[in-house]
Design a protein around this motif. Sequence first.
Motif, PDB file in Angstrom:
ATOM      1  N   THR A  87      39.054  98.370  35.671  1.00 50.92           N
ATOM      2  CA  THR A  87      40.087  97.579  34.993  1.00 50.92           C
ATOM      3  C   THR A  87      40.381  98.214  33.639  1.00 50.92           C
ATOM      4  O   THR A  87      39.649  99.102  33.172  1.00 50.92           O
ATOM      5  CB  THR A  87      39.613  96.138  34.735  1.00 50.92           C
ATOM      6  OG1 THR A  87      38.520  96.202  33.803  1.00 50.92           O
ATOM      7  CG2 THR A  87      39.154  95.461  36.030  1.00 50.92           C
ATOM      8  N   ALA A  88      41.417  97.707  33.010  1.00 53.79           N
ATOM      9  CA  ALA A  88      41.798  98.239  31.686  1.00 53.79           C
ATOM     10  C   ALA A  88      40.616  98.129  30.718  1.00 53.79           C
ATOM     11  O   ALA A  88      40.291  99.071  29.993  1.00 53.79           O
ATOM     12  CB  ALA A  88      43.012  97.483  31.150  1.00 53.79           C
ATOM     13  N   ASN A  93      41.928  92.518  32.402  1.00 60.42           N
ATOM     14  CA  ASN A  93      41.150  92.648  33.628  1.00 60.42           C
ATOM     15  C   ASN A  93      41.980  93.191  34.790  1.00 60.42           C
ATOM     16  O   ASN A  93      41.515  93.237  35.933  1.00 60.42           O
ATOM     17  CB  ASN A  93      40.528  91.297  34.000  1.00 60.42           C
ATOM     18  CG  ASN A  93      39.582  90.821  32.905  1.00 60.42           C
ATOM     19  OD1 ASN A  93      38.730  91.581  32.436  1.00 60.42           O
ATOM     20  ND2 ASN A  93      39.767  89.594  32.426  1.00 60.42           N
ATOM     21  N   GLY A  94      43.190  93.600  34.503  1.00 58.38           N
ATOM     22  CA  GLY A  94      44.028  94.267  35.493  1.00 58.38           C
ATOM     23  C   GLY A  94      44.035  95.765  35.223  1.00 58.38           C
ATOM     24  O   GLY A  94      43.211  96.277  34.459  1.00 58.38           O
ATOM     25  N   LEU A 144      40.853 108.344  35.511  1.00 56.16           N
ATOM     26  CA  LEU A 144      39.503 107.782  35.474  1.00 56.16           C
ATOM     27  C   LEU A 144      39.481 106.397  36.124  1.00 56.16           C
ATOM     28  O   LEU A 144      38.592 106.081  36.931  1.00 56.16           O
ATOM     29  CB  LEU A 144      39.044 107.689  34.007  1.00 56.16           C
ATOM     30  CG  LEU A 144      37.675 107.076  33.763  1.00 56.16           C
ATOM     31  CD1 LEU A 144      36.569 108.062  34.143  1.00 56.16           C
ATOM     32  CD2 LEU A 144      37.521 106.677  32.286  1.00 56.16           C
ATOM     33  N   ALA A 145      40.479 105.589  35.786  1.00 56.99           N
ATOM     34  CA  ALA A 145      40.555 104.229  36.345  1.00 56.99           C
ATOM     35  C   ALA A 145      40.661 104.280  37.865  1.00 56.99           C
ATOM     36  O   ALA A 145      40.002 103.514  38.581  1.00 56.99           O
ATOM     37  CB  ALA A 145      41.748 103.489  35.745  1.00 56.99           C
ATOM     38  N   ILE A 169      42.452  95.104  24.645  1.00 52.87           N
ATOM     39  CA  ILE A 169      43.919  95.147  24.520  1.00 52.87           C
ATOM     40  C   ILE A 169      44.328  95.795  23.200  1.00 52.87           C
ATOM     41  O   ILE A 169      45.222  96.647  23.145  1.00 52.87           O
ATOM     42  CB  ILE A 169      44.504  93.713  24.616  1.00 52.87           C
ATOM     43  CG1 ILE A 169      44.320  93.180  26.035  1.00 52.87           C
ATOM     44  CG2 ILE A 169      45.973  93.684  24.206  1.00 52.87           C
ATOM     45  CD1 ILE A 169      45.028  94.003  27.101  1.00 52.87           C
ATOM     46  N   LYS A 170      43.654  95.405  22.132  1.00 54.85           N
ATOM     47  CA  LYS A 170      43.990  95.986  20.828  1.00 54.85           C
ATOM     48  C   LYS A 170      43.759  97.495  20.830  1.00 54.85           C
ATOM     49  O   LYS A 170      44.514  98.256  20.232  1.00 54.85           O
ATOM     50  CB  LYS A 170      43.130  95.340  19.717  1.00 54.85           C
ATOM     51  CG  LYS A 170      43.463  93.884  19.473  1.00 54.85           C
ATOM     52  CD  LYS A 170      44.866  93.733  18.942  1.00 54.85           C
ATOM     53  CE  LYS A 170      45.252  92.259  18.832  1.00 54.85           C
ATOM     54  NZ  LYS A 170      46.690  92.103  18.562  1.00 54.85           N
ATOM     55  N   PHE A 171      42.716  97.897  21.532  1.00 49.42           N
ATOM     56  CA  PHE A 171      42.438  99.329  21.586  1.00 49.42           C
ATOM     57  C   PHE A 171      43.533 100.058  22.369  1.00 49.42           C
ATOM     58  O   PHE A 171      44.001 101.126  21.968  1.00 49.42           O
ATOM     59  CB  PHE A 171      41.067  99.566  22.218  1.00 49.42           C
ATOM     60  CG  PHE A 171      40.600 100.972  22.062  1.00 49.42           C
ATOM     61  CD1 PHE A 171      39.960 101.373  20.906  1.00 49.42           C
ATOM     62  CD2 PHE A 171      40.850 101.918  23.045  1.00 49.42           C
ATOM     63  CE1 PHE A 171      39.564 102.688  20.735  1.00 49.42           C
ATOM     64  CE2 PHE A 171      40.461 103.231  22.881  1.00 49.42           C
ATOM     65  CZ  PHE A 171      39.808 103.615  21.723  1.00 49.42           C
TER      66      PHE A 171
END
Lengths: 373, 446
Positions: free
Chosen positions: B363-364, B318-319, B356-357, B301-303
């Motif tokens: 997931t993220a 994870n979404g 890519l996702a 998330i921070k990234f």
Amino acid sequence: MAGGPLLAVALEGAGWHPAAWREPAARPAELLTAGYWTDLVQEAEAAKLDFVTFEDFLSLRTDARGPFEDRADVVQGRLDAVLIASRVAPLTSRIGLVPTAVVTHTEPFHLSKAIATLDYISGGRAGVRVQVSRHEEEYRNFGRREPADAAELFDEAADYVEVLRRLWDSWEDDAEIRDVATGRFVDREKLHYIDFEGRWFSVKGPSITPRPPQGQPPVAALAHNDRAYRLAGQAADLVYVTPRDRADVAKIRAAVDERLRVFADLVVFLDDKPGAAADRKARLDDVAGAEYSSDAHVFTGTPAELADLLLDWHAAGLTGFRLRPGALPDDLTAVTRGLVPELRGRGAFRHDYAAATLRGRLGLPRPANRYAA
Amino acid sequence: MTEPKQIHLAAHFPGVNNTTVWSDPEAGSHIEFSSFVKLAQTAERAKFDFFFLAEGLRLREQNGLIYDLDVVGRPDTFTVLSALAAVTERLGLAGTINSTFNEPLEVARQFASLDHLSAGRAAWNVVTSWDAFTGENFRRGGFLPQDQRYSRAETFLRTAWELFDSWRGDEVVADKASGRFLSDAHAGAFSHHDRHFTIDGRFPVPRGPQGRPVTIQAGDSDEGREFAAATADAIFSRYGTLETGQPFYRDVKGRLKKYGRTPDQLVIMPAATFALGDSDADAHEKAHEVRLQQVSEQTAIKFLEQLWNTDLSEHDPNGPLPDFDPVVGEDLISKGRASVRMYRDPLATAKEWRQLAEAKNLTAREVVIEVTGRQTFIGSPTTVATAINDLVQNDAADGFILVPHVTPGGLDEFADTVVPLLQDRGVFRTEYAGTTLRDHLGLSQP
């Protein structure tokens, strides 16, 4: 033996006498090597001296007092004192290491982390002596400012030390938590902005280096007069002073802040044979072409005579002495192998180290962190 | 048949980034000197060229708070390197020191001191500047406009060189009998005047064993490459593959000629990470585990926040990736971190990541794992030794600076398994031939 003075040795080049490098035992071609400094510090540690100091300047000069001269007949060139201290730290285990740092041209943020790191490397044996820059050559080497008057420089130095101290405290001792459950390496509540704002600089913080083992490594200053005594009182833990005699000791003692540890600086030329040290100094003076004088009292005599003087002055209220060997290694080994046994014989010097840290040795407790709740 | 190229290897003591897995049970202190000793002595045992320390002069922040998920804090570079000189004998000692928050005389004096105290093993990774954020810790602040970065850095370096060169090296004669300490009473005299520095006087440190410490750069822009070609002894590059490494190698080495230099006067070393296993399959499994450790849910998330430039603390790692575009403009979220600037066009990068996702159904967090810091070398020791050697023999690099993910023991396995294989192939030294870092890198003394 609790009552004796603390003992430090001030290492400088081939010794404090300008002709010292020409003595038979001198190693003038090795002054820029690690081996030279390691040998000296290990010699001091073997005798259980409390700490050693390393002089420094940010210019090419050998005499702190006179104007700079292009001279080929005296030692020229020196290494950074903090780096020398750091280089010998892993090769020693108990002796305190106190480099000089010039604060007028350098960054308190850099020095703070350097001394904190020296404290980590040495396991709590670091100190630092802060020195203001009074010499035009140093200013020209930096090209950033004009020489300022002494009062201003000392005020700036006091601010500088305040920044050092705040940065050392900017991490609480237990800030590193490594909490795998929450993924946090540090507890950011235990890291503190220091927000120092002063006339000469402002520093945000926190430090990049965690609080050093001693919390606050001892800060020293050399002082010759009231203004410098005031800086020492404001900013330092210990002060090096330069009394000429016992009466002077009492006068200085009364003039400096009573919380300070007070070390008298003495230049020493020692020999077991009565009169031989004075003869040696005279011979060195001849070689140098001028009588050696110093800001500090110049002592010539036997280790026993020096022990008499130290115990007498110590009784007048000094914490200890910072002996400046006239010639290295001769006058260092005369201290370690002559003076120290002499003092021990009188029950006035330790046979081993008691405290592990430099603060401990100076009788300074590990301070609480100013930012901790 | 021509002799194979000799590989150069360096060890990076990892700093403050998510490469470093501090949560690993094997991970030790990042501050205690014993950790530095351990990694440096492993590198020396393996006959590496040098040990390297990066720099950061302010704690990083995100969302206005000190970043707490990675290792925070590091000791002072010069002080650590000088102490390491006491516990190693041949290993080069390299440190990053920036040219913005220092003065040339001070840095030159420290490096010259380190070179003496290490008997010729000092190296300086010259970096240009950080932002005003870092500058808040220094007297002069963050005063340097972007367009002056190279100008000041280049001038700083050249000024430092003038100081190193102000002593020829033969002035100290220390002749007790004649009383001549110097053969030249004016040794160390310099005078430098340009728009950044006006200094003159006498440099206090006589010439060190290497003449000048080894100079390392990491520039990647056209300006940076030109600067490196003109001045550097070694380059840290980002290009650790054949496809990216060869063009960079050709380009930078091709620039040397105009400065009167030959290709062997500049050593190109990409930073590289690695994961070793008994078999290639083992290594890939291990590599994946390490990536999961490096990119926790919170780190992911921070990234993403760094690219999206906005608070994503409510986003599910994870979404899917956020379904809105990054906030373009000034860095609002992340301060004191260089890597964010790598994404020059955050909108395009976000689009790529979404593609890519979608293509791989990620997931993220999985996207972040995929797009960041994958290990350069993954495989059995034989596979890794072959890969390293191929890259060097095919002129994609001259060697690598290895960044272990566990401190301080993370280099042990490489030293014990990969290095002997390289030595068997005759592409890596079994003993140091010389004593100085210039000797190890095959560089002449300036």
